[in-house]
Design an enzyme around this catalytic site. Structure first.
Site, PDB file in Angstrom:
ATOM      1  N   SER A 155      12.147 -24.187 -10.331  1.00 34.65           N
ATOM      2  CA  SER A 155      12.770 -23.251  -9.395  1.00 34.65           C
ATOM      3  C   SER A 155      11.782 -22.557  -8.480  1.00 34.65           C
ATOM      4  O   SER A 155      12.159 -22.076  -7.407  1.00 34.65           O
ATOM      5  CB  SER A 155      13.566 -22.195 -10.164  1.00 34.65           C
ATOM      6  N   GLU A 335      15.837  -7.496  -9.527  1.00 39.36           N
ATOM      7  CA  GLU A 335      14.420  -7.381  -9.875  1.00 39.36           C
ATOM      8  C   GLU A 335      14.032  -8.624 -10.656  1.00 39.36           C
ATOM      9  O   GLU A 335      14.416  -8.787 -11.812  1.00 39.36           O
ATOM     10  CB  GLU A 335      14.167  -6.111 -10.701  1.00 39.36           C
ATOM     11  N   HIS A 339      10.623 -15.467  -9.351  1.00 38.07           N
ATOM     12  CA  HIS A 339      11.041 -16.199  -8.152  1.00 38.07           C
ATOM     13  C   HIS A 339      10.720 -15.411  -6.887  1.00 38.07           C
ATOM     14  O   HIS A 339      10.656 -14.190  -6.898  1.00 38.07           O
ATOM     15  CB  HIS A 339      12.527 -16.518  -8.234  1.00 38.07           C
TER      16      HIS A 339
END
Length: 369
Positions: A155, A335, A339
């Site tokens: 990701s 938060e 990422h």
């Protein structure tokens, strides 16, 4: 339609050899091209300074879609400018892959920008944003000989979906740093480890497309730490063994593997130093690079330096630390210490770019801006 396309945008008569695109041209499958949404597309004709430059479309909140004959590389050239007004245009391809970022052009000037795009599902998608976007003309041609940088990862690398903006993976931002003779094919997917990327068949998709003299950048580690059977690998045994499948597969196909250590997460010690959350996975990949004589970008080390220099507060503008109401897609804020938002994706992509430049791999170095 053929493998070459020429579009002239605006309100004046089309330039010879070009297909005219007006604000009313919404995409239809039977036609094969058009805007995804025409509600906020407008056209102007300045009457000067001549063909392609006199008129344009203002593409607000829309994408321009073109059906192409097959998946693969296409070279795209866009002409942007306005005779009487300053413009600012950002262009992304596919699912938010950044190719032109806040390009400002003063009144009376025009810029032709070219880039290569890796197209999947036989449709090229160009999305326009910016404070004053323009599109005067667009040319597209098949470019099968373009060098392709394939990305395998998780990701932190992937093309995050448009409806998740400002979420961004560094692979999504990497095209900003690549010249028009090469493209980025980002196959990274959220939640995948080096093992599950293979078992789910994603690596097979790369093997079906990669060609001699392409490159394969490999970043895994975040999810190899996860305890489930489908993803977990042990750093000095199964992790290295699994990564070797990528290395051997690329070499067997005449392509070149490049290992990338996992980008750091945003966790700080009390003294302001960054906490290493990847441990032996970083050491194992560095060892493997030496053992297999594979180029390595130590993104863990590079991102450590970047994040420590920014500090606990400064890194919030890089990671998905969003205040409630700051972004429409996250009305309650978020938060997230793993990422990136778009600016963070750009900064980390720049680290990868600098790492590639320092490796001085030829001819790859020629394809980097």
């Amino acid at each position: 339609m053929t493998h070459a396309f020429k579009f002239d945008f605006g309100a004046a008569n089309p330039e010879q050899g070009y297909t005219k695109i007006s604000p009313e041209d919404q995409y239809e499958k039977a036609v094969g091209y058009g805007f995804s949404n025409v509600k906020n597309v407008h056209a102007k004709d300045r009457e000067e300074p001549g063909p392609l430059r006199r008129d344009f479309c203002i593409p607000l909140d829309t994408s321009f879609l073109v059906d192409v004959p097959a998946d693969g590389n296409y070279k795209v050239s866009v002409l942007v400018g306005d005779e009487i007004a300053e413009t600012e245009t950002t262009i992304t391809t596919g699912e938010g892959r950044l190719v032109v970022h806040k390009q400002r052009i003063s009144a009376g000037h025009f810029i032709r920008t070219s880039f290569s795009v890796w197209v999947t599902d036989a449709q090229l998608k160009l999305t326009f944003t910016g404070r004053a976007p323009r599109i005067n003309a667009l040319e597209i041609e098949c470019f099968p000989t373009a060098c392709t940088l394939f990305l395998a990862g998780d990701s932190t690398v992937t093309d995050q979906p448009t409806d998740g903006y400002p979420y961004a993976g560094w692979g999504q931002m990497l095209p900003l740093f690549v010249k028009a003779d090469a493209s980025v094919a980002n196959y990274a997917l959220s939640g995948r480890s080096s093992l599950s990327f293979i078992s789910e068949g994603v690596l097979d998709k790369i093997w079906s497309k990669i060609k001699p003299h392409d490159y394969l950048l490999i970043q895994f580690g975040h999810n190899d730490q996860k305890p489930d059977v489908a993803r977990f690998t042990e750093p000095f045994t199964t992790y290295k063994e699994t990564l070797k499948i990528y290395i051997d597969g690329a070499r067997e196909r005449g392509a070149y593997p490049i290992l990338v250590t996992s980008v750091q997460r945003r966790f700080f010690e009390e003294d302001g130093s960054l906490r290493d959350t990847h441990g032996d996975y970083l050491k194992a990949m560095r060892e493997l690079a030496v053992e297999q004589e594979v180029p390595l970008i130590d993104l863990a080390e590079r991102s450590k330096v970047l994040f420590e220099s920014a500090g606990p507060e400064g890194t919030k503008r890089l990671f998905m630390w969003l205040a409630p109401g700051e972004f429409m897609n996250f009305p309650d804020g978020v938060e997230d210490n793993a990422h990136f938002q778009q600016q963070g994706g750009i900064e980390v992509a720049k680290l990868v770019y600098l790492g590639l430049k320092e490796l001085k791999i030829q001819p790859l170095n020629l394809y980097l801006r």
